[in-house]
Design a protein around this motif. Sequence first.
Motif, PDB file in Angstrom:
ATOM      1  N   VAL A  63     -10.407 -15.978  -3.097  1.00  0.00           N
ATOM      2  CA  VAL A  63      -9.114 -15.271  -3.138  1.00  0.00           C
ATOM      3  C   VAL A  63      -8.019 -16.304  -3.352  1.00  0.00           C
ATOM      4  O   VAL A  63      -7.992 -17.353  -2.691  1.00  0.00           O
ATOM      5  CB  VAL A  63      -8.854 -14.496  -1.839  1.00  0.00           C
ATOM      6  N   TRP A  65      -4.052 -17.045  -2.989  1.00  0.00           N
ATOM      7  CA  TRP A  65      -2.871 -16.572  -2.267  1.00  0.00           C
ATOM      8  C   TRP A  65      -1.603 -17.107  -2.932  1.00  0.00           C
ATOM      9  O   TRP A  65      -1.532 -18.292  -3.258  1.00  0.00           O
ATOM     10  CB  TRP A  65      -2.901 -17.049  -0.817  1.00  0.00           C
ATOM     11  N   THR A  66      -0.596 -16.234  -3.105  1.00  0.00           N
ATOM     12  CA  THR A  66       0.689 -16.642  -3.688  1.00  0.00           C
ATOM     13  C   THR A  66       1.832 -15.932  -2.972  1.00  0.00           C
ATOM     14  O   THR A  66       1.647 -14.859  -2.383  1.00  0.00           O
ATOM     15  CB  THR A  66       0.765 -16.319  -5.189  1.00  0.00           C
ATOM     16  N   HIS A  91       0.842 -12.166  -2.138  1.00  0.00           N
ATOM     17  CA  HIS A  91      -0.238 -11.534  -2.899  1.00  0.00           C
ATOM     18  C   HIS A  91      -1.561 -12.254  -2.653  1.00  0.00           C
ATOM     19  O   HIS A  91      -1.600 -13.488  -2.576  1.00  0.00           O
ATOM     20  CB  HIS A  91       0.066 -11.563  -4.402  1.00  0.00           C
ATOM     21  N   ALA A  92      -2.599 -11.461  -2.545  1.00  0.00           N
ATOM     22  CA  ALA A  92      -3.973 -11.978  -2.495  1.00  0.00           C
ATOM     23  C   ALA A  92      -4.675 -11.462  -3.736  1.00  0.00           C
ATOM     24  O   ALA A  92      -4.804 -10.246  -3.926  1.00  0.00           O
ATOM     25  CB  ALA A  92      -4.683 -11.520  -1.232  1.00  0.00           C
ATOM     26  N   THR A  93      -5.160 -12.379  -4.620  1.00  0.00           N
ATOM     27  CA  THR A  93      -5.734 -11.999  -5.909  1.00  0.00           C
ATOM     28  C   THR A  93      -7.153 -12.546  -6.027  1.00  0.00           C
ATOM     29  O   THR A  93      -7.426 -13.683  -5.642  1.00  0.00           O
ATOM     30  CB  THR A  93      -4.869 -12.545  -7.067  1.00  0.00           C
ATOM     31  N   THR A  94      -8.042 -11.706  -6.552  1.00  0.00           N
ATOM     32  CA  THR A  94      -9.422 -12.165  -6.754  1.00  0.00           C
ATOM     33  C   THR A  94      -9.456 -13.257  -7.806  1.00  0.00           C
ATOM     34  O   THR A  94      -8.543 -13.377  -8.629  1.00  0.00           O
ATOM     35  CB  THR A  94     -10.316 -10.996  -7.189  1.00  0.00           C
ATOM     36  N   GLY A  97      -8.816 -12.432 -11.255  1.00  0.00           N
ATOM     37  CA  GLY A  97      -7.474 -11.912 -11.512  1.00  0.00           C
ATOM     38  C   GLY A  97      -7.408 -10.423 -11.732  1.00  0.00           C
ATOM     39  O   GLY A  97      -6.358  -9.876 -12.063  1.00  0.00           O
ATOM     40  N   ARG A  98      -8.510  -9.724 -11.490  1.00  0.00           N
ATOM     41  CA  ARG A  98      -8.542  -8.286 -11.769  1.00  0.00           C
ATOM     42  C   ARG A  98      -8.012  -7.423 -10.615  1.00  0.00           C
ATOM     43  O   ARG A  98      -7.516  -6.334 -10.829  1.00  0.00           O
ATOM     44  CB  ARG A  98      -9.970  -7.853 -12.108  1.00  0.00           C
ATOM     45  N   LYS A  99      -8.152  -7.898  -9.400  1.00  0.00           N
ATOM     46  CA  LYS A  99      -7.742  -7.114  -8.233  1.00  0.00           C
ATOM     47  C   LYS A  99      -6.726  -7.903  -7.406  1.00  0.00           C
ATOM     48  O   LYS A  99      -6.851  -9.132  -7.256  1.00  0.00           O
ATOM     49  CB  LYS A  99      -8.946  -6.758  -7.360  1.00  0.00           C
ATOM     50  N   ARG A 100      -5.735  -7.149  -6.881  1.00  0.00           N
ATOM     51  CA  ARG A 100      -4.704  -7.813  -6.078  1.00  0.00           C
ATOM     52  C   ARG A 100      -4.223  -6.888  -4.965  1.00  0.00           C
ATOM     53  O   ARG A 100      -4.092  -5.678  -5.165  1.00  0.00           O
ATOM     54  CB  ARG A 100      -3.519  -8.225  -6.946  1.00  0.00           C
ATOM     55  N   SER A 102      -1.098  -6.727  -1.774  1.00  0.00           N
ATOM     56  CA  SER A 102       0.201  -7.334  -1.471  1.00  0.00           C
ATOM     57  C   SER A 102       0.675  -6.957  -0.083  1.00  0.00           C
ATOM     58  O   SER A 102       0.313  -5.901   0.467  1.00  0.00           O
ATOM     59  CB  SER A 102       1.248  -6.893  -2.505  1.00  0.00           C
TER      60      SER A 102
END
Length: 394
Positions: A63, A65-66, A91-94, A97-100, A102
């Motif tokens: 994951v 994190w941003t 945001h936590a993104t796979t 980049g397909r799933k996120r 917030s």
Amino acid sequence: MKRLFQCLGIVLLLAAASCDKAGNGGVKVTRISLSETEVVLRKGDVRSLTVTLAPSDATDQTVVWTSSNSNVVSVRDGLLTAVEVGSANVHATTADGRKRASCSVTVISEYIPVESVMIMDEDGVNSLNGSVIGMVEGDTYVAVAAVRPGDATNQNVSWTSSNPLVATVRNGTIKAVSAGSSTLTVTTDAGGKTASCTISVQGYVPPVDVTGVTLDRTSLTMNSPGQSVKLTATVTPADATTKDVRWSSSKPEVASVSNDGTVTAVSPGKAVITVRTVDQGKTATCQVDVKGYVTGVSLSPTLLNLSVGNVRTLVATVLPADALNKSVTWSSSKPEVASVDGDGKVTALASGMTTVTVTTQDGGYTASCTIIIVESTGDVNGGYEEFNENPFPW
């Protein structure tokens, strides 16, 4: 040696299978979620977010994190640090980049806790705490939650109905569903403070139409301008749903009527006052006769010569002839020369000249007579003489 080659073959087969699985992308992440979607932090606070991936056996669990504003809140491996007052989204993104997922983060300088909450009417004026709100099936009602203190950091609340089959509630908007009773509760997100009221719903009752209307008077006589009389309208049946009525006058210049049925005389004449029901348009009328009131007064004679000691009665005529209040008062400008009583009887007392005036009680109209008193001459005419406009033709 043969056994060694067999082992190497198995290893190569497993490696090939692994490469084939990786080459096809493995088990993909279908959903990502966070333990919280909205967070309020004080400056300097630290909060940890937990991420959950589905399915749990996804091949790549990485994951990224941003933070949309790292000057407000920074994030590392799900650990939030409140840096400065403001707001940002974490945001936590796979890895692909397909799933996120917030989380909205608000950083404040000081956290103000919730002390209480009240249910208020739509205008925010009256408290509904502990009260019963009567509703009819199908009706809606808007209630407002007032969090105290007013500057509490977290003002968010949630609404619930103990019996949604009777009444539902969403963001304070109550919908009456069916007859019965339900308890409406509002709960603060911060501190779990609550307030409640009761919703009492009556089943739908078909409206009862108006069948008629009557007035307590069908005729009315009024005697003077400004006089007022209130008419009372009775709508039938007694249980009619809408009993509102409207009033009107056929001649407002003769008699006016207010919204509550008060009739006021304006000028002499006749008028018809009508009451009409809002529902079904049923009517009733009252005939109003505003009698003539005083418009003037005349006096006869207007010039009179009397000898001392003589008596003469003046005649006052109040106009119009059908005026109801014909009362008048009399006065003499020089009562020592000639006096006048309440019937207009003038008594000559001393030589000289005076003016006798008559005044109407209604309207204050006046007329006068000039009287000349001379010493008695003993003439046979009774000691008085009426003068024309020009008593001395020469």
